[in-house]
Scaffold this active site. Structure first.
Site, PDB file in Angstrom:
ATOM      1  N   GLN A 126       0.921  -1.147  -0.058  1.00 41.16           N
ATOM      2  CA  GLN A 126       0.121  -0.080   0.191  1.00 41.16           C
ATOM      3  C   GLN A 126       1.014   1.320  -0.072  1.00 41.16           C
ATOM      4  O   GLN A 126       1.034   1.726  -1.018  1.00 41.16           O
ATOM      5  CB  GLN A 126      -0.976   0.009   1.227  1.00 41.16           C
ATOM      6  CG  GLN A 126      -2.096   0.991   1.149  1.00 41.16           C
ATOM      7  CD  GLN A 126      -3.109   0.800   2.082  1.00 41.16           C
ATOM      8  OE1 GLN A 126      -3.688  -0.452   2.166  1.00 41.16           O
ATOM      9  NE2 GLN A 126      -3.491   1.740   2.703  1.00 41.16           N
ATOM     10  N   CYS A 127       1.209   1.993   1.188  1.00 38.52           N
ATOM     11  CA  CYS A 127       1.948   3.337   1.160  1.00 38.52           C
ATOM     12  C   CYS A 127       3.268   2.816   0.864  1.00 38.52           C
ATOM     13  O   CYS A 127       3.952   3.816   0.228  1.00 38.52           O
ATOM     14  CB  CYS A 127       1.752   3.667   2.486  1.00 38.52           C
ATOM     15  SG  CYS A 127       0.187   3.955   3.082  1.00 38.52           S
TER      16      CYS A 127
END
Length: 200
Positions: free
Chosen positions: A117-118
């Site tokens: 994700q990030c």
């Protein structure tokens, strides 16, 4: 200084969630600390990034006190920037690119939570911005990912019991395949430590 280590979202917000018991590497702080020590020894910039969602009332709301590095980490106050982001990647809602430009940084190593994700999103954006990116895969961590049709309010036990749930190790493996040769070089903590020792 042409290199920087970007530590993304290794913060107490995640430990405050029930899902923390499923994290792929509960000792991720140990590996991040190794990278930080190596970067400092080599004279590289270390940038700490925290995810923040003000006003939400959840673990990412700074008002609740969880938006801070994991207690095992040692962010310095003497020139190591700390930036707060509100988007998945570390660039869009921060002054990260300005900080890197001011310090002459062209090469990044990224690590943190969550792998796919990030951390992955930051690696992709950094690559598009022209940085040479190293994704330190074993200094990232993530959780099992629910199927898109799964109810949002399920317990951890229900998440793990669902055969459609993507295991954390599979999410990491897919991220490696998606990034390698396109957006980043995949490396390990051991490899980054060895490279930093050569530059120190």
């Amino acid at each position: 200084m042409t290199r920087a280590l970007i530590v993304i979202d290794v913060q107490e917000s995640f430990r405050a969630q029930p899902l923390w018991e499923t994290i792929s590497d509960p000792k991720i702080a140990d590996k991040v600390n190794r990278l930080v020590r190596s970067a400092r020894r080599a004279g590289d910039l270390v940038v700490w990034v925290l995810h923040s969602e003000p006003g939400t009332g959840d673990v990412f709301d700074p008002a609740l006190g969880h938006v801070r590095p994991l207690e095992e980490l040692d962010p310095r106050q003497d020139g190591e920037p700390l930036v707060h982001k509100t988007a998945h990647n570390a660039f869009t809602t921060t002054n990260l690119q300005q900080l890197l430009t001011e310090n002459g940084v062209r090469e990044l190593a990224v690590c943190g939570i969550r792998t796919e994700q990030c951390v992955e999103t930051t690696a992709r954006v950094a690559s598009d911005l022209g940085y040479r990116v190293t994704f330190v895969v074993d200094a990232t961590a993530t959780n099992p990912i629910p199927h898109r049709d799964a109810p949002a309010d399920r317990s951890v036990a229900e998440l793990l019991a669902d055969p459609r749930t993507l295991p954390a190790d599979e999410a990491v493996r897919r991220t490696e395949y998606a990034l390698a040769g396109r957006f980043a070089t995949i490396a390990t903590v051991d490899e980054l430590e060895a490279a930093a020792d050569l530059r120190a």
